[in-house]
Design an enzyme around this catalytic site. Structure first.
Site, PDB file in Angstrom:
ATOM      1  CB  CYS A 101     -17.498  53.634  82.733  1.00 55.63           C
ATOM      2  SG  CYS A 101     -19.032  53.869  83.508  1.00 55.63           S
ATOM      3  CG  HIS A 129     -13.806  62.300  74.697  1.00 52.90           C
ATOM      4  ND1 HIS A 129     -13.954  60.973  75.585  1.00 52.90           N
ATOM      5  CD2 HIS A 129     -13.505  62.927  75.881  1.00 52.90           C
ATOM      6  CE1 HIS A 129     -13.868  61.293  77.157  1.00 52.90           C
ATOM      7  NE2 HIS A 129     -13.666  62.241  77.043  1.00 52.90           N
ATOM      8  CD  GLU A 131     -17.892  57.755  76.731  1.00 50.52           C
ATOM      9  OE1 GLU A 131     -19.137  57.606  76.306  1.00 50.52           O
ATOM     10  OE2 GLU A 131     -17.742  58.612  77.612  1.00 50.52           O
TER      11      GLU A 131
END
Length: 316
Positions: A101, A129, A131
């Site tokens: 993203c 996680h 990200e």
């Protein structure tokens, strides 16, 4: 028997964000351009329905670049990857497409800029996680320290309290993060923050809609995956904002109808990686059991769109 009446509050914005929309489009366009199979490192977005649909088209999901053959394209998920991953793909002369993203990429660039200025990074995020792993992997080991809670701030060991900066995972609770940032600023008055909030517009907008909706609702459902950070945060935000029963469901089949007996008002929203078809499936399940009146709770309009990488816009 007549159906009992139910006011169904529908949050807006909800569901897909621009980053998720772009990531899914990247996989679809890669399959059109290069044919199947196309490999995807990690789930492209955290939603089983979406992943299963892309798998049916010929996407192969793996957790490690080592599981990909050299002669097939590989796509990196929307959550971002450590710098070592594209470097390894380039070394193997693989075709790779980065579906990170753009708002996560912005955090990566920010972290590198601070490091170039001699600052050690503190990241507010969830351990493990993808990200967080991707962002921490932009810099050498030890250059990014992770804090998950206000309590962690008191324990974190830094190299130089006068040379620090912080970044955050983009899908956190706005309120929880504000508390952690305040604790960081109290302990390290010289710490440098982002030019602009790292928590993405879509996360913030979905949380604001839930805050507006929650006090009206006897119960609230968040359509999303159990490994979706932003979806889990919506459940927490709803409970904190005054809704006594807030639950995460992947699909209509997961609804616990016994827990909802006697309700008169229901709130529905969805995490940023949940498609509208699953939200409609949940609404239809309520229409089967109740005389439903739908009311929209809109707190923002979204018109953000991110371009897909140039390699997919060029002819094969």
């Amino acid at each position: 028997m007549p159906k009992p009446p139910l006011t169904l509050y529908l949050a807006a914005p909800r569901g897909f964000c621009a980053g998720v929309d772009r990531a899914i489009k990247i996989v679809e366009m890669a399959l059109q351009k290069w044919g199947a199979p196309v490999y995807v490192r990690h789930e492209i977005v955290h939603n089983k329905f979406v992943v299963d649909g892309l798998r049916d088209l010929g996407a192969v999901f793996v957790e490690d670049l080592d599981d990909c053959p050299d002669d097939r394209p590989v796509i990196f998920s929307a959550h971002g990857v450590p710098k070592a991953v594209p470097a390894a793909a380039a070394k193997r002369e693989m075709i790779y497409v980065d579906a990170t993203c753009p708002l996560v990429s912005k955090v990566h660039i920010e972290a590198q800029r601070h490091a170039d200025n001699g600052l050690q990074m503190i990241m507010i995020g969830h351990a493990g996680h993808p990200e967080t792993v991707g962002t921490m992997g932009q810099l050498p080991e030890g250059e990014v320290l992770l804090v998950e809670t206000v309590e962690d701030v008191a324990k974190v060991q830094v190299r130089d309290a006068g040379k620090l900066a912080f970044v955050t995972q983009t899908t956190l609770s706005v309120d929880d993060t504000a508390d952690i940032v305040a604790a960081l600023q109290a302990r390290f008055p010289d710490i440098v923050g982002p030019h602009k909030e790292d928590i993405c517009y879509a996360t913030t907008n979905r949380q604001e809609a839930v805050k507006a909706m929650a006090p009206k609702c006897d119960a609230m459902l968040v359509v999303g995956a159990p490994n979706s950070s932003n979806s889990k945060r919506l459940v927490e935000v709803g409970a904190r904002a005054g809704c006594d029963y807030a639950q995460l469901v992947q699909r209509a089949a997961d609804i616990d109808w016994r827990a909802l007996e006697g309700i008169r008002s229901m709130g529905i929203t969805a995490g940023a990686s949940a498609p509208e078809v699953l939200i409609n499936e949940v609404i239809d399940a309520f229409r089967d059991r109740y005389e439903v009146t739908v009311e929209m709770v809109e707190t923002a309009k979204e018109n953000v769109e991110f371009k897909v990488p140039r390699v997919l816009r060029e002819p094969a």
